[in-house]
Structure formats: structure tokens, C-alpha cells
Design a protein around this motif. Sequence first.
Motif, short mmCIF file in Angstrom:
data_model
loop_
_atom_site.label_atom_id
_atom_site.label_comp_id
_atom_site.label_asym_id
_atom_site.label_seq_id
_atom_site.Cartn_x
_atom_site.Cartn_y
_atom_site.Cartn_z
N ALA A 229 0.82 -1.21 0.00
CA ALA A 229 0.00 0.00 0.00
C ALA A 229 0.86 1.27 0.00
N ARG A 230 2.14 1.18 0.36
CA ARG A 230 3.04 2.33 0.34
C ARG A 230 3.31 2.81 -1.08
N ARG A 231 3.20 1.89 -2.02
CA ARG A 231 3.55 2.20 -3.41
C ARG A 231 2.39 2.91 -4.09
N SER A 232 2.72 3.86 -4.97
CA SER A 232 1.67 4.60 -5.66
C SER A 232 1.06 3.80 -6.81
N SER A 233 1.75 2.74 -7.24
CA SER A 233 1.22 1.89 -8.31
C SER A 233 1.09 0.46 -7.80
N GLU A 234 0.26 -0.30 -8.49
CA GLU A 234 0.04 -1.69 -8.11
C GLU A 234 1.32 -2.50 -8.30
N THR A 235 1.64 -3.36 -7.34
CA THR A 235 2.80 -4.22 -7.43
C THR A 235 2.49 -5.38 -8.38
N THR A 236 3.31 -5.55 -9.39
CA THR A 236 3.09 -6.58 -10.40
C THR A 236 3.45 -7.95 -9.86
N VAL A 237 2.56 -8.91 -10.07
CA VAL A 237 2.87 -10.31 -9.80
C VAL A 237 3.44 -10.87 -11.10
N VAL A 238 4.64 -11.44 -11.03
CA VAL A 238 5.36 -11.91 -12.21
C VAL A 238 5.37 -13.44 -12.22
N VAL A 239 4.96 -14.00 -13.34
CA VAL A 239 4.95 -15.45 -13.52
C VAL A 239 6.13 -15.81 -14.42
N LEU A 240 6.95 -16.74 -13.95
CA LEU A 240 8.08 -17.25 -14.72
C LEU A 240 7.71 -18.66 -15.17
N GLU A 241 7.33 -18.77 -16.44
CA GLU A 241 6.89 -20.05 -16.99
C GLU A 241 8.07 -20.80 -17.60
N PRO A 242 8.08 -22.14 -17.49
CA PRO A 242 9.13 -22.90 -18.17
C PRO A 242 9.07 -22.62 -19.67
N ARG A 243 10.22 -22.44 -20.28
CA ARG A 243 10.25 -22.22 -21.72
C ARG A 243 10.06 -23.55 -22.42
#
Length: 162
Positions: A140-154
Motif C-alpha cells: 500500500a506504500r507504493r503509488s502503483s500496483e505491485t506486479t505479480v510476475v509469472v516465470l513459466e518454463p520455456r
Amino acid sequence: MSDGQTAKTPWLPPRWFIRLAWSVHRGLYRVSGSRVGLWQPRENRWGVLRLTTTGRRTGQQRSVIVAYFEDGPNLVTVAMNGWGEGQPAWWLNLQTHPDASVDVVGEPRLVRGRAATADERLRLWPRWSRSDANFDAHAARRSSETTVVVLEPRPGGASLVQ
């Protein structure tokens, strides 16, 4: 709160200390020959992996150590930048060059990074909140939404052979 008080924002160390801790962690990993510094996630506790991206401007390999959870074959992290403003460089790099590699306990892997879809984010965010009681307050401290990053197997590269 019902008694008229506002919720207290949880304490974060100063930015210089966070950056120093990151440097020390990377140094321990490097000096130990990759034997110290990574661990697997457990129930309601995140693990730590080493992510190597391609620099968006330089084209050079850049490595960072980030927290993660497993979600089936995917690894999930958050682009939080130490709860500071802005996006971390590794996430900006992944947006330009999504193919990356990770070192997890036991094996290196080839991955492709992307932002979680809205439905994935709703499902995955609570896992982070369960691992850290202050997670939502820090976000909530951040002015923008924190991105959830998905690392998919290539495709064809679940395990990296070097």
C-alpha cells in the motif's frame, strides 16, 4: 479502526540498508560458489532464486536474487523494488526480453517472464500475504500496483544444461 486510530504503517529499514542487504546476499551467493543464498519455498514461506535477465539497453546478462513461490510448473515473484517506488530493473528487462534463466536449489531452468493475468493475480496475491503479515501494508506504500510476475518454463527448456 473503530476507536478512531489509524493503522500504523509497518517499519521498513532505510533504502540504503535494503540495497546493502541485497549486495551482501548476492556476494554470499557468488563467494560460496552458489552453495549459500538460495532456498526452496515451504508452506506459507517463500523461497529464494537467482534470476538472470538480458538488459533492455545493454543486452548484457543481469542477475538478481528474488523471493518466489511455486505454482505448478511456474515460479511466481513480485516486482516490488524493495517496496520503493518504480519498477525494479529486472522487471523492466523481462518486459523487453521475456526469455530468462533462473537458478533454484537443485537446478538451473530456462523461463519466460510475464505479468500475471487479473485472475491469476487474485489467486496468487494471498499466498504472499500469508507469508508476511505486513505484505499488504508494504504494498500500500507504493503509488502503483505491485506486479505479480509469472516465470513459466520455456518450451523445450524446463531444465538448463550447462
